[in-house]
Design a protein around this motif. Structure first.
Motif, short mmCIF file in Angstrom:
data_model
loop_
_atom_site.label_atom_id
_atom_site.label_comp_id
_atom_site.label_asym_id
_atom_site.label_seq_id
_atom_site.Cartn_x
_atom_site.Cartn_y
_atom_site.Cartn_z
N VAL A 99 0.82 -1.35 0.06
CA VAL A 99 -0.02 -0.06 0.05
C VAL A 99 0.87 1.29 0.13
O VAL A 99 1.84 1.40 0.85
CB VAL A 99 -1.12 0.20 1.14
N GLN A 100 0.62 2.16 -0.93
CA GLN A 100 1.35 3.40 -0.88
C GLN A 100 0.49 4.51 -0.96
O GLN A 100 -0.87 4.62 -1.68
CB GLN A 100 2.28 3.39 -2.28
N LEU A 101 0.88 5.60 -0.25
CA LEU A 101 0.08 7.02 -0.41
C LEU A 101 1.19 7.86 -0.98
O LEU A 101 2.40 8.14 -0.27
CB LEU A 101 -0.41 7.28 1.07
N GLN A 102 0.82 8.37 -2.07
CA GLN A 102 1.82 9.55 -2.90
C GLN A 102 1.19 10.86 -2.61
O GLN A 102 0.25 11.09 -3.34
CB GLN A 102 1.99 9.22 -4.22
N ALA A 103 1.96 11.85 -1.81
CA ALA A 103 1.54 13.23 -1.67
C ALA A 103 2.13 14.03 -2.52
O ALA A 103 3.34 13.69 -2.85
CB ALA A 103 1.54 13.45 -0.17
N SER A 104 1.65 14.75 -3.30
CA SER A 104 2.20 15.83 -4.16
C SER A 104 1.52 17.27 -3.76
O SER A 104 0.42 17.32 -3.59
CB SER A 104 2.17 15.20 -5.52
N GLY A 105 2.09 18.32 -4.85
CA GLY A 105 1.49 19.55 -4.80
C GLY A 105 2.23 20.55 -3.75
O GLY A 105 1.83 21.87 -3.66
N GLY A 106 3.20 20.11 -2.68
CA GLY A 106 3.65 20.98 -2.09
C GLY A 106 4.61 22.01 -2.91
O GLY A 106 4.82 21.87 -3.94
N GLY A 107 5.14 23.25 -2.20
CA GLY A 107 5.99 23.93 -2.71
C GLY A 107 6.10 25.24 -2.20
O GLY A 107 5.89 25.30 -0.75
N LEU A 108 6.86 26.32 -2.85
CA LEU A 108 6.95 27.76 -2.12
C LEU A 108 5.85 28.47 -2.50
O LEU A 108 5.52 28.78 -3.82
CB LEU A 108 8.29 28.10 -2.55
N VAL A 109 5.37 29.33 -1.69
CA VAL A 109 4.07 30.18 -1.96
C VAL A 109 4.43 31.41 -0.81
O VAL A 109 4.80 31.27 0.27
CB VAL A 109 2.92 29.41 -1.73
N GLN A 110 4.01 32.60 -1.50
CA GLN A 110 3.95 33.79 -0.56
C GLN A 110 2.63 33.77 0.33
O GLN A 110 1.78 33.17 0.09
CB GLN A 110 3.93 34.87 -1.48
N ALA A 111 2.76 34.48 1.41
CA ALA A 111 1.74 34.53 2.48
C ALA A 111 0.56 35.18 1.50
O ALA A 111 0.72 36.10 0.88
CB ALA A 111 2.05 35.47 3.45
N GLY A 112 -0.62 34.52 1.77
CA GLY A 112 -1.81 34.99 1.26
C GLY A 112 -2.02 34.09 0.01
O GLY A 112 -3.25 34.08 -0.28
N GLY A 113 -1.06 33.32 -0.36
CA GLY A 113 -1.28 32.30 -1.55
C GLY A 113 -1.96 31.02 -1.37
O GLY A 113 -2.41 30.79 -0.26
N SER A 114 -2.14 30.27 -2.32
CA SER A 114 -3.03 28.78 -1.99
C SER A 114 -2.08 27.78 -2.90
O SER A 114 -1.29 28.12 -3.74
CB SER A 114 -4.22 29.19 -2.93
N LEU A 115 -2.38 26.68 -2.16
CA LEU A 115 -1.81 25.52 -2.97
C LEU A 115 -2.90 24.46 -2.74
O LEU A 115 -3.82 24.65 -1.76
CB LEU A 115 -0.61 24.98 -2.16
N ARG A 116 -2.68 23.44 -3.71
CA ARG A 116 -3.59 22.47 -3.65
C ARG A 116 -2.64 20.92 -3.55
O ARG A 116 -2.14 20.71 -4.29
CB ARG A 116 -4.59 22.19 -4.88
N LEU A 117 -2.94 20.26 -2.38
CA LEU A 117 -2.10 18.91 -2.04
C LEU A 117 -3.10 17.67 -2.65
O LEU A 117 -4.19 17.80 -2.62
CB LEU A 117 -2.11 18.89 -0.72
N SER A 118 -2.43 17.06 -3.20
CA SER A 118 -3.23 15.75 -3.57
C SER A 118 -2.33 14.51 -3.06
O SER A 118 -1.22 14.54 -2.72
CB SER A 118 -3.13 15.47 -4.95
N CYS A 119 -3.16 13.45 -2.89
CA CYS A 119 -2.69 11.93 -2.12
C CYS A 119 -3.21 11.08 -2.88
O CYS A 119 -4.53 10.69 -2.64
CB CYS A 119 -2.66 12.19 -0.74
N ALA A 120 -2.46 10.47 -3.74
CA ALA A 120 -3.08 9.16 -4.72
C ALA A 120 -2.54 7.72 -3.73
O ALA A 120 -1.48 7.77 -3.41
CB ALA A 120 -2.44 9.12 -5.99
N ALA A 121 -3.71 7.21 -3.55
CA ALA A 121 -3.27 5.55 -2.96
C ALA A 121 -3.37 4.62 -3.94
O ALA A 121 -4.05 4.90 -4.85
CB ALA A 121 -4.64 5.42 -1.83
N SER A 122 -2.69 3.55 -3.68
CA SER A 122 -2.74 2.65 -4.52
C SER A 122 -2.33 1.42 -3.65
O SER A 122 -1.98 1.52 -2.28
CB SER A 122 -1.55 2.63 -5.38
N GLY A 123 -2.66 0.00 -3.99
CA GLY A 123 -2.36 -1.08 -3.40
C GLY A 123 -3.60 -1.68 -2.81
O GLY A 123 -3.84 -2.70 -2.20
N ARG A 124 -4.65 -0.68 -2.20
CA ARG A 124 -5.85 -1.09 -1.70
C ARG A 124 -6.61 0.28 -1.82
O ARG A 124 -6.37 1.25 -1.84
CB ARG A 124 -5.87 -1.47 -0.31
#
Length: 126
Positions: free
Chosen positions: A1-26
């Motif tokens: 079973v794996q959970l793969q997180a992505s979407g992180g990074g550097l952003v300025q205050a007030g900004g936005s990010l969207r994280l994703s986490c894709a699961a596999s194996g079950r």
């Protein structure tokens, strides 16, 4: 079973990010999914969780109104939309897959989760 997180990074205050986490194996279609974060020198803390029913969501007080958790059971993926980010949100964000059937505030507890992703770093500059 794996959970793969992505979407992180550097952003300025007030900004936005969207994280994703894709699961596999079950499938996690009958399990709660959550996001936790760990800032340097601090313990890992709860951020948000969503029940397998898609009806209930849970948030830490510090992110309520700014972050939104959602999931797509068909894609076995959970998301975290983060808006109005502040430097205090800087941390490594971990997604987690819960044990089947758990619902309610127990989803805020680390012990509820049996699978963890590798983490994705979010850095918010002032």
């Amino acid at each position: 079973v794996q959970l793969q997180a992505s979407g992180g990074g550097l952003v300025q205050a007030g900004g936005s990010l969207r994280l994703s986490c894709a699961a596999s194996g079950r499938t996690f279609s009958r399990s709660g999914m959550g996001w936790f974060r760990q800032a340097p020198g601090k313990e890992r803390e709860f951020v948000a969780a969503i029940s397998w029913t898609l009806i209930s969501t849970y948030y830490a007080d510090s992110v309520k109104g700014r972050f939104t958790i959602s999931r797509d059971n068909a894609k076995n993926t959970v998301y975290l939309q983060m808006n109005s980010l502040t430097p205090e949100d800087t941390a490594v964000y971990y997604c987690a897959g819960g044990r089947p059937g758990y619902v309610g505030n127990i989803l805020k507890q680390r012990s509820t989760y049996e699978y963890w992703g590798q983490g994705t770093l979010v850095t918010v500059s002032s």
